[in-house]
Write an enzyme that holds these catalytic residues in place. Structure first.
Site, PDB file in Angstrom:
ATOM      1  N   GLU A 177       0.818  -1.230   0.147  1.00 42.63           N
ATOM      2  CA  GLU A 177       0.035   0.032   0.071  1.00 42.63           C
ATOM      3  C   GLU A 177       0.845   1.189   0.054  1.00 42.63           C
ATOM      4  O   GLU A 177       0.814   2.184   0.911  1.00 42.63           O
ATOM      5  CB  GLU A 177      -0.713   0.101   1.200  1.00 42.63           C
ATOM      6  CG  GLU A 177      -2.196  -0.995   1.043  1.00 42.63           C
ATOM      7  CD  GLU A 177      -3.161  -1.082   2.328  1.00 42.63           C
ATOM      8  OE1 GLU A 177      -3.130  -0.125   3.068  1.00 42.63           O
ATOM      9  OE2 GLU A 177      -4.007  -1.962   2.116  1.00 42.63           O
ATOM     10  N   GLU A 308      -4.939  -8.776  -0.338  1.00 37.05           N
ATOM     11  CA  GLU A 308      -5.785  -8.378   0.982  1.00 37.05           C
ATOM     12  C   GLU A 308      -7.209  -8.107   0.104  1.00 37.05           C
ATOM     13  O   GLU A 308      -7.400  -7.365  -0.628  1.00 37.05           O
ATOM     14  CB  GLU A 308      -5.192  -7.072   1.418  1.00 37.05           C
ATOM     15  CG  GLU A 308      -3.984  -7.085   2.141  1.00 37.05           C
ATOM     16  CD  GLU A 308      -3.704  -5.916   2.961  1.00 37.05           C
ATOM     17  OE1 GLU A 308      -4.591  -5.435   3.397  1.00 37.05           O
ATOM     18  OE2 GLU A 308      -2.479  -5.760   3.193  1.00 37.05           O
TER      19      GLU A 308
END
Length: 512
Positions: A177, A308
């Protein structure tokens, strides 16, 4: 009520892409009680363990055929420095886990413990490297430490810490991220760093590393485009530099706002449908990222990874809000089954997916009790187990000849029927989800190109959509034998009860 049968066709003799078992991957972060109190109890615990790792957890996950495990994060990965977690445990430094609860991390569970866990699970390790606060040298040294077999500096250090032979580490994440907790970077800034860092994730001693560049949030297709441009060009499609072999993205299913995500167990019928609609949106994002990648990579040499995914609700009342603990209901199980159908349909590009997270956190497989040491299997666990037959099978398209039923909700019309199928070793597995809260659905599936027989059914359901397993009632949502089907020639008719997940396993004899 049971509706008129919905007609469908499956061409059993026309298998498609292989459904990688890695689409059933898992994710374990140093977050709340996922590692400590989940996987790890320490060697002095009264809970049966091997080297500090809970044996009942290992047994439960081995029953899923867990193919890979992603670690140490997540956001934690980009503040994790691997040298803090090697060497004698009583000499490891304490650090701060600022992302998740602002708690002290004692680093008792580090590289050696993680690799031991993967060996016990018979799962392949997926290590997420630190780009946000680490260095190229640090990442390069970690790969050498793990995988080099001669007398290099890092191999010697590994031996000093008790491991002679190198490990096999097939998957390596370059950052996590980076658009947010991994550094708040622009797409171009990270693309440049991804090329640099991945260059130094080297192949040591015959270990082949599949490098995964941290990708977008949800439908940020520009991020994917920027990473693809870092590998090749539109003018020379197919001429891709082998700097990294896959690009990831993250998507969580939620029904509320970021600040008020909603309760995991106390929800309305409309919120139930909003969750099913959110799950279906995952396929739209897979298609969008795949379309961007197709421009640069029409031969699909670069993989797409959803490392995820899962539901995200408000934390369980009374728990540390930074630990992201939540219950897991039948609603979560149906969210998972809808995801898997989409994964199967896009197995030509989607090569890995990792649910967040394995134990006690977000959409977990297992819940553990801190005081008693008890363990419970969640409804989502059962969906993973029921789908084991799809691992490394060839996908079969399920063609609906009639419109799928829909249910009105504040999220718009929601399709309540989801299906996918695969074939392997002379058997086919059909997965069927009926996400209608009240009505059964009947599907008449023509199995073309094969002679079918030896039909077996299983079902996951409960009396209510908010049913869930607790330490007092661990089997409130459990798998049972299903007999609501008939086979007449080449037509398999299945009546799926309301809010249920059904799998049909059958022998198929084809000419190919």
């Amino acid at each position: 009520m049971t509706s008129t049968p919905i007609r469908a066709v499956v061409n059993v003799d026309l298998p498609g892409a292989t459904i990688s078992r890695h689409l059933y991957g898992h994710f374990a972060e140093h977050l709340g009680r996922c590692i400590y109190g989940g996987f790890w109890v320490g060697e002095g615990s009264d809970i049966p363990n091997e080297g500090g790792i809970r044996l009942d957890v290992v047994e439960a996950l081995r029953a899923l055929g867990i193919p890979n495990l992603r670690w140490p994060g997540g956001c934690f990965a980009d503040e994790y420095h691997w040298r803090d977690g090697v060497g004698p445990r009583d000499e490891r430094p304490r650090t701060v886990n600022s992302h998740w609860g602002d708690v002290v991390e004692n680093n008792a569970f580090g590289t050696h413990e993680f690799m031991q866990l993967c060996e016990m699970l018979d799962a392949e390790p997926y290590v997420s490297g630190n780009v946000g606060s680490g260095t190229v040298q640090e990442m390069s040294d970690w790969v050498e430490y793990l995988t080099r077999g001669d007398d290099s500096p890092m191999a010697r250090l590994r031996r000093e810490n008790g491991r002679d032979e190198p490990w096999t580490v097939p998957f390596w994440g370059v950052g996590n991220e980076p658009w947010g907790c991994g550094g708040n970077m622009s797409a171009q800034t990270f693309a440049d760093l991804a090329r640099q860092y991945a260059t130094y994730v080297r192949q040591h001693s015959g270990n082949s590393v599949y490098r995964i560049a941290a990708g977008a949030s949800d439908g940020d297709y520009r991020w994917t485009q920027t990473l693809m441009e870092a590998l090749g060009s539109v003018e020379r499609p197919g001429e891709l530099r082998g700097v990294f072999q896959a690009i990831s993205f993250h998507y969580y299913s939620m029904t509320g706002t970021w600040d008020r995500k909603g309760s995991a167990t106390d929800f309305t019928v409309d919120e139930f449908y909003r969750a099913i609609a959110a799950a279906a949106k995952a396929e739209r994002f897979i298609e969008g990222h795949s379309a961007v990648m197709d421009v640069y990579d029409p031969e699909k040499k670069i993989g797409l990874v959803l490392d995820e995914w899962g539901t995200w609700w408000d934390p369980t009342p009374g728990t540390n809000p930074g630990f992201l603990e939540q219950q897991n209901t039948l609603r979560d199980a149906l969210v998972a089954s809808v995801h898997f159908d989409a994964f199967h349909r896009h197995a030509d590009r989607l090569v890995m997916a990792n649910i967040a997270q394995t134990i006690n956190v977000l959409q977990a497989m297992l819940l553990t009790d801190t005081e008693t040491g008890a363990l419970v299997l969640t409804p989502t666990y059962h969906v993973f187990e029921m789908n084991r037959g799809h691992h490394d099978a060839r996908a079969l398209d399920v063609h609906l000849l009639d419109d799928a039923p829909v249910r009105e909700s504040s999220a718009g019309d929601v399709r309540t029927l989801s299906a996918s199928a695969s074939r392997k070793d002379g058997r086919a597995l059909l997965s069927l989800t009926n996400a209608h809260d009240a009505d059964a659905a009947t599907v008449a599936i023509q199995l073309r190109g094969a002679t079918a027989g030896d039909v077996r059914g299983r079902i996951l359901t409960a009396a209510a959509i908010d049913a869930h397993n607790t330490f007092a009632t661990p089997d409130a949502v459990a798998v049972t034998t299903f007999e609501g089907f008939s086979l007449d020639g080449d037509v398999l008719t299945v009546t799926i009860p309301a809010h249920s997940y059904v799998t049909i396993d059958l022998a198929v004899d084809t000419a190919d």
